[in-house]
Scaffold this motif. Sequence first.
Motif, mmCIF file in Angstrom:
data_model
loop_
_atom_site.group_PDB
_atom_site.id
_atom_site.type_symbol
_atom_site.label_atom_id
_atom_site.label_comp_id
_atom_site.label_asym_id
_atom_site.label_seq_id
_atom_site.Cartn_x
_atom_site.Cartn_y
_atom_site.Cartn_z
ATOM 1 N N VAL A 71 64.876 24.753 -8.343
ATOM 2 C CA VAL A 71 64.304 24.766 -9.680
ATOM 3 C C VAL A 71 65.410 25.145 -10.650
ATOM 4 C CG1 VAL A 71 62.588 25.862 -11.184
ATOM 5 C CG2 VAL A 71 62.049 25.472 -8.768
ATOM 6 N N ASN A 72 65.455 24.470 -11.796
ATOM 7 C CA ASN A 72 66.366 24.881 -12.861
ATOM 8 C C ASN A 72 65.535 25.662 -13.878
ATOM 9 O OD1 ASN A 72 67.959 25.250 -15.069
ATOM 10 N ND2 ASN A 72 68.678 23.148 -15.208
ATOM 11 N N PRO A 73 65.572 27.012 -13.817
ATOM 12 C CA PRO A 73 64.743 27.817 -14.700
ATOM 13 C C PRO A 73 65.375 28.071 -16.068
ATOM 14 C CG PRO A 73 65.944 29.253 -13.233
ATOM 15 C CD PRO A 73 66.307 27.839 -12.863
ATOM 16 N N GLY A 74 66.596 27.620 -16.258
ATOM 17 C CA GLY A 74 67.333 27.954 -17.476
ATOM 18 C C GLY A 74 67.139 26.960 -18.611
ATOM 19 N N PRO A 75 67.740 27.271 -19.761
ATOM 20 C CA PRO A 75 67.618 26.412 -20.943
ATOM 21 C C PRO A 75 68.639 25.270 -20.997
ATOM 22 C CG PRO A 75 68.812 28.398 -21.506
ATOM 23 C CD PRO A 75 68.392 28.538 -20.065
ATOM 24 N N ALA A 76 69.547 25.213 -20.015
ATOM 25 C CA ALA A 76 70.588 24.177 -20.008
ATOM 26 C C ALA A 76 70.581 23.450 -18.661
ATOM 27 C CB ALA A 76 71.963 24.811 -20.240
ATOM 28 N N ALA A 77 71.169 22.264 -18.648
ATOM 29 C CA ALA A 77 71.288 21.508 -17.405
ATOM 30 C C ALA A 77 72.126 22.299 -16.407
ATOM 31 C CB ALA A 77 71.930 20.156 -17.674
ATOM 32 N N SER A 78 71.817 22.128 -15.131
ATOM 33 C CA SER A 78 72.642 22.751 -14.093
ATOM 34 C C SER A 78 73.535 21.691 -13.466
ATOM 35 C CB SER A 78 71.772 23.415 -13.018
ATOM 36 O OG SER A 78 71.072 22.452 -12.267
ATOM 37 N N ARG A 79 74.704 22.133 -13.029
ATOM 38 C CA ARG A 79 75.672 21.271 -12.351
ATOM 39 C C ARG A 79 76.142 22.034 -11.119
ATOM 40 N NH1 ARG A 79 73.525 18.471 -15.722
ATOM 41 N NH2 ARG A 79 74.508 17.527 -17.506
ATOM 42 N N GLU A 80 76.081 21.365 -9.964
ATOM 43 C CA GLU A 80 76.404 22.026 -8.707
ATOM 44 C C GLU A 80 77.213 21.108 -7.808
ATOM 45 O OE1 GLU A 80 72.369 22.605 -7.263
ATOM 46 O OE2 GLU A 80 71.888 22.738 -9.386
ATOM 47 N N VAL A 81 78.026 21.695 -6.954
ATOM 48 C CA VAL A 81 78.699 20.969 -5.881
ATOM 49 C C VAL A 81 78.000 21.359 -4.593
ATOM 50 C CG1 VAL A 81 80.829 20.659 -4.590
ATOM 51 C CG2 VAL A 81 80.909 20.849 -7.083
ATOM 52 N N ILE A 82 77.546 20.346 -3.847
ATOM 53 C CA ILE A 82 76.809 20.553 -2.608
ATOM 54 C C ILE A 82 77.654 20.042 -1.449
ATOM 55 C CG2 ILE A 82 74.690 20.008 -1.337
ATOM 56 C CD1 ILE A 82 74.120 21.411 -3.995
ATOM 57 N N THR A 83 77.722 20.815 -0.374
ATOM 58 C CA THR A 83 78.397 20.375 0.844
ATOM 59 C C THR A 83 77.470 20.654 2.017
ATOM 60 O OG1 THR A 83 80.567 20.840 -0.107
ATOM 61 C CG2 THR A 83 80.438 20.644 2.280
ATOM 62 N N ARG A 84 77.334 19.653 2.888
ATOM 63 C CA ARG A 84 76.480 19.796 4.063
ATOM 64 C C ARG A 84 77.293 19.533 5.315
ATOM 65 N NH1 ARG A 84 72.611 17.111 0.648
ATOM 66 N NH2 ARG A 84 71.272 18.764 -0.110
#
Length: 125
Positions: free
Chosen positions: A96-109
Amino acid sequence: MSDEVTCVHPADREVADPTPGKTREQAIDVPGLWSGFVRSEPGAASGWHHHGEHDTSVYVIEGNVRIEFGPGGGRSVEAGPGDFVHIPKHLVHREVNPGPAASREVITRSGSGPLTVNVDGPATA
């Protein structure tokens, strides 16, 4: 096995591994390793899912992310810029993005098999 070093530029990433509420762009997909860039808009929530035999590492570049999990989805972890999150294999969760701005993430699996298995939700206690 390749003996070449590769560089994946933003324009080279492909939309992949769909989950409702998240846009994932695949950068690297080799046996045992998947890595990409994820974004979500404020208020967005993914559907409930797990990552099968993959352990997942999330690095938050900007914005906020809340990982909900546990019986009935009643537990959560909040992360912000600079934070790393580990999601164990088979753990049913949603982001969930609970904040007021877009989230940006790096995901590694790291693992094998399907990257994402969408489910109805976590079991209750």
